[in-house]
Design a protein around this motif. Structure first.
Motif, PDB file in Angstrom:
ATOM      1  N   SER A   2       0.825  -1.198   0.000  1.00 41.94           N
ATOM      2  CA  SER A   2       0.000   0.000   0.000  1.00 41.94           C
ATOM      3  C   SER A   2       0.865   1.255   0.000  1.00 41.94           C
ATOM      4  N   LEU A   3       0.505   2.208  -0.849  1.00 45.19           N
ATOM      5  CA  LEU A   3       1.257   3.456  -0.885  1.00 45.19           C
ATOM      6  C   LEU A   3       0.989   4.307   0.358  1.00 45.19           C
ATOM      7  N   GLU A   4      -0.078   3.999   1.065  1.00 45.70           N
ATOM      8  CA  GLU A   4      -0.413   4.783   2.258  1.00 45.70           C
ATOM      9  C   GLU A   4       0.612   4.620   3.367  1.00 45.70           C
ATOM     10  N   THR A   5       1.380   3.532   3.315  1.00 49.17           N
ATOM     11  CA  THR A   5       2.380   3.283   4.352  1.00 49.17           C
ATOM     12  C   THR A   5       3.800   3.512   3.837  1.00 49.17           C
ATOM     13  N   TRP A  25       0.280   8.435  -7.751  1.00 51.34           N
ATOM     14  CA  TRP A  25       0.676   8.165  -6.367  1.00 51.34           C
ATOM     15  C   TRP A  25      -0.238   8.869  -5.377  1.00 51.34           C
ATOM     16  N   GLU A  27      -3.290   9.901  -5.863  1.00 55.41           N
ATOM     17  CA  GLU A  27      -4.631   9.299  -5.910  1.00 55.41           C
ATOM     18  C   GLU A  27      -4.683   7.989  -5.140  1.00 55.41           C
ATOM     19  N   ARG A  28      -3.554   7.253  -5.118  1.00 55.94           N
ATOM     20  CA  ARG A  28      -3.506   5.959  -4.439  1.00 55.94           C
ATOM     21  C   ARG A  28      -3.128   6.080  -2.965  1.00 55.94           C
ATOM     22  N   GLY A  29      -2.983   7.301  -2.475  1.00 57.15           N
ATOM     23  CA  GLY A  29      -2.819   7.477  -1.040  1.00 57.15           C
ATOM     24  C   GLY A  29      -1.412   7.676  -0.533  1.00 57.15           C
ATOM     25  N   LEU A  30      -0.432   7.926  -1.422  1.00 54.00           N
ATOM     26  CA  LEU A  30       0.919   8.209  -0.942  1.00 54.00           C
ATOM     27  C   LEU A  30       0.880   9.482  -0.101  1.00 54.00           C
ATOM     28  N   PRO A  31       1.354   9.430   1.153  1.00 54.14           N
ATOM     29  CA  PRO A  31       1.304  10.623   2.008  1.00 54.14           C
ATOM     30  C   PRO A  31       2.125  11.764   1.406  1.00 54.14           C
ATOM     31  N   ASN A  34       5.539  12.649   2.697  1.00 55.20           N
ATOM     32  CA  ASN A  34       6.639  11.721   2.425  1.00 55.20           C
ATOM     33  C   ASN A  34       7.154  11.812   0.993  1.00 55.20           C
ATOM     34  N   LYS A  53      -1.730  19.930  -2.316  1.00 53.90           N
ATOM     35  CA  LYS A  53      -1.578  18.605  -1.700  1.00 53.90           C
ATOM     36  C   LYS A  53      -0.588  18.601  -0.542  1.00 53.90           C
TER      37      LYS A  53
END
Length: 272
Positions: A2-5, A25, A27-31, A34, A53
């Motif tokens: 997961s890109l969120e982590t 990235w 859109e897929r939740g990359l913080p 980071n 963003k």
């Protein structure tokens, strides 16, 4: 993965390909906190996106060292760019290049021994999330870094891995250059329609929608291309008459083989 982590990511170059990855990235939740983006001449859209963003764009002070760095600049400026940013990339950071023709050996010259490096070949449909990217890694890339690179690159479409870098020229000839072959097919189909008596506008509309629609059908279907072709071909009908020409001696199959061979040969020449 997961890109969120995801840990810190560095993107160098946010043009068409880099920009497409960046948007995917986010859109897929990359913080955003980071993510650091380096672009010497950021567009107004990129600056507005950063402001909205909250990712780091050309920061004056140092940010957290990246765990993975994606280099998305044109091949002709790659050496100059890496000379300027290599010092910002730690030795344990995986470097992912999307520059055509730049081998792992070319890239490794800018880093200390042992730097994990991944060379990739994307294609232009990545701009709409429907591309395919083929990757090859050096021996310093571990399984976790492969997984991380796959997750980032999947923002633009499918991802495949090979073990032999020598095959990248053939990959480029098939998928990297391949969209141009499809666009040429649409051009030729429209021109043939005009010769058959259709107006230029209608011929182009028919060709454009037919090629894109057939591509989408191929994408969604579980059937292989040969079966889909046979499903359209009635015995003794118009399609069969046309395919006798396209599949005859010196037909499309032979032309495509020659075209891919020519592109592969040129790729080897450009790589030195």
């Amino acid at each position: 993965m997961s890109l969120e982590t995801f840990g810190p990511v560095l993107l160098v170059g946010a043009g068409k390909m880099g920009g497409a990855m960046l948007e995917g990235w986010l859109e897929r939740g990359l913080p955003p906190a980071n993510l650091t983006v380096l672009d010497p001449v950021p567009s107004a859209e990129l600056s507005a996106l950063a402001a909205g963003k909250g990712f780091h764009l050309n920061p004056v002070s140092s940010t957290t060292p990246p765990q993975i760095a994606v280099i998305a600049v044109k091949p002709q400026v790659m050496d100059d760019v890496l000379a300027g940013v290599a010092a910002r990339i730690p030795g344990a950071c995986a470097v992912v290049s999307v520059a055509a023709g730049k081998t792992i050996a070319n890239l490794a010259r800018h880093f200390p021994s042992g730097q994990p490096i991944i060379r990739t070949i994307p294609n232009t449909p990545a701009a709409i999330g429907r591309g395919i990217t083929v990757c090859v890694a050096n021996g310093d890339v571990d399984a976790g870094q492969r997984a991380a690179a796959t997750s980032l690159l999947e923002a633009c479409g499918e991802v495949a891995w090979i073990d032999d870098e020598a095959l990248m020229d053939a990959v480029t000839a098939v998928s990297g250059s391949g969209p141009a072959y499809v666009f040429l097919l649409a051009e030729c189909l429209a021109e043939a329609g005009v010769k058959a008596g259709l107006s230029a506008d209608l011929a182009m509309q028919l060709a454009r929608v037919t090629v894109s629609g057939a591509g989408e059908l191929l994408h969604r279907s579980d059937l292989d291309p040969a079966t889909l072709r046979k499903n359209v071909t009635s015995p003794g009908g118009t399609t069969e008459a046309a395919l006798r020409v396209l599949m005859g001696e010196a037909g499309l199959g032979e032309l495509m083989s020659d075209a891919v061979a020519a592109a592969t040969k040129r790729g080897k020449e450009l790589a030195g």
